[in-house]
Design an enzyme around this catalytic site. Structure first.
Site, short mmCIF file in Angstrom:
data_model
loop_
_atom_site.label_atom_id
_atom_site.label_comp_id
_atom_site.label_asym_id
_atom_site.label_seq_id
_atom_site.Cartn_x
_atom_site.Cartn_y
_atom_site.Cartn_z
N GLU A 1 -2.63 -9.02 3.31
CA GLU A 1 -2.99 -9.54 4.62
C GLU A 1 -4.49 -9.43 4.90
O GLU A 1 -4.99 -10.02 5.87
CB GLU A 1 -2.19 -8.81 5.71
CG GLU A 1 -2.64 -7.39 6.03
CD GLU A 1 -2.19 -6.33 5.04
OE1 GLU A 1 -2.47 -5.14 5.31
OE2 GLU A 1 -1.56 -6.69 4.02
N CYS B 1 0.83 -1.20 0.00
CA CYS B 1 0.00 0.00 0.00
C CYS B 1 0.87 1.26 0.00
O CYS B 1 1.59 1.51 -0.95
CB CYS B 1 -0.98 -0.03 1.17
SG CYS B 1 -2.33 1.17 1.02
N HIS C 1 -3.89 -4.83 -0.06
CA HIS C 1 -3.46 -5.39 1.22
C HIS C 1 -3.56 -6.91 1.17
O HIS C 1 -4.65 -7.46 1.35
CB HIS C 1 -4.32 -4.85 2.36
CG HIS C 1 -4.05 -3.43 2.71
ND1 HIS C 1 -3.06 -3.05 3.57
CD2 HIS C 1 -4.63 -2.29 2.28
CE1 HIS C 1 -3.04 -1.74 3.68
NE2 HIS C 1 -3.98 -1.25 2.90
#
Length: 206
Positions: A186, A86, A184
């Site tokens: 994650e 990001c 992202h």
């Protein structure tokens, strides 16, 4: 050496410069069987097998933190696989319109704001396409990933994945040992987990 042994012994550093979203990255690594260590120590970062450069926040203030610790000089010199996430990816570019911020100059592209006609931030799930490199091994075209951003990197020579939000832009970049993803991983469910796993295993395929 087996994959299991590498998972147990690989040293993975998450660069600590006050950026948000650290814990979710650590948890994602743990789910994959890896232990991510948060550090801003230059020698520890240099000696890592993999480096993750996270980022949630505003470009100019984040860059000031990097400048104050010397990380702005260290990161471009790293030779192991580095993954910017990001804002981390955006700071690896030449310049960002956010705060008129000079970046690390790793990726030869400037980060710009979405057109005013578009709703920003671009937030939620979107598809990635035109996937290149082993970072996306096992990922299908038009897979969904999760994004939150108001600025983007236009398509360039370093683009290895695209996303469409009023314009086709770079959802991932690569140059030499440096990788960057605008989304992202994650927070991107099983696809994001696979992309993280691919990054962590890059040297096992070399």
């Amino acid at each position: 050496m087996s994959i299991e042994k590498n998972m147990a012994t690989e040293k993975i550093i998450i660069i600590d410069y006050g950026a948000g979203n650290i814990q979710s990255i650590k948890f994602a690594l743990e789910r994959l069987g890896y232990d991510g260590v948060l550090s801003h120590d230059a020698e520890e970062i240099r000696s890592a097998d993999k480096v993750i450069f996270p980022g949630v926040g505003e470009a100019s203030s984040a860059m000031k933190k990097l400048n104050s610790t010397g990380l702005d000089k260290l990161i471009p010199q790293l030779t192991q696989p580095v993954l910017g996430i990001c804002l981390g990816m955006q700071l690896m570019c030449n310049h960002s319109e956010e705060g008129d911020t000079a970046g690390l100059g790793i990726f030869d592209v400037d980060v710009i704001h979405f057109e005013k006609t578009l709703k920003v931030p671009h937030i939620g799930w979107n598809r990635i396409k035109d996937l290149k490199t082993d970072l996306f091994q096992g990922i299908v075209e038009n897979e969904f990933v999760y994004l939150v951003h108001s600025f983007y990197a236009p398509l360039c020579a370093d683009t290895i994945a695209k996303c469409d939000y009023g314009v086709n832009y770079s959802s991932a970049l690569k140059k030499d040992n440096f990788y960057g993803v605008q989304f992202h991983p994650e927070k991107s469910s099983s696809a994001g987990e696979k992309i993280l796993e691919n990054f962590l295993k890059l040297d096992l395929r070399s």
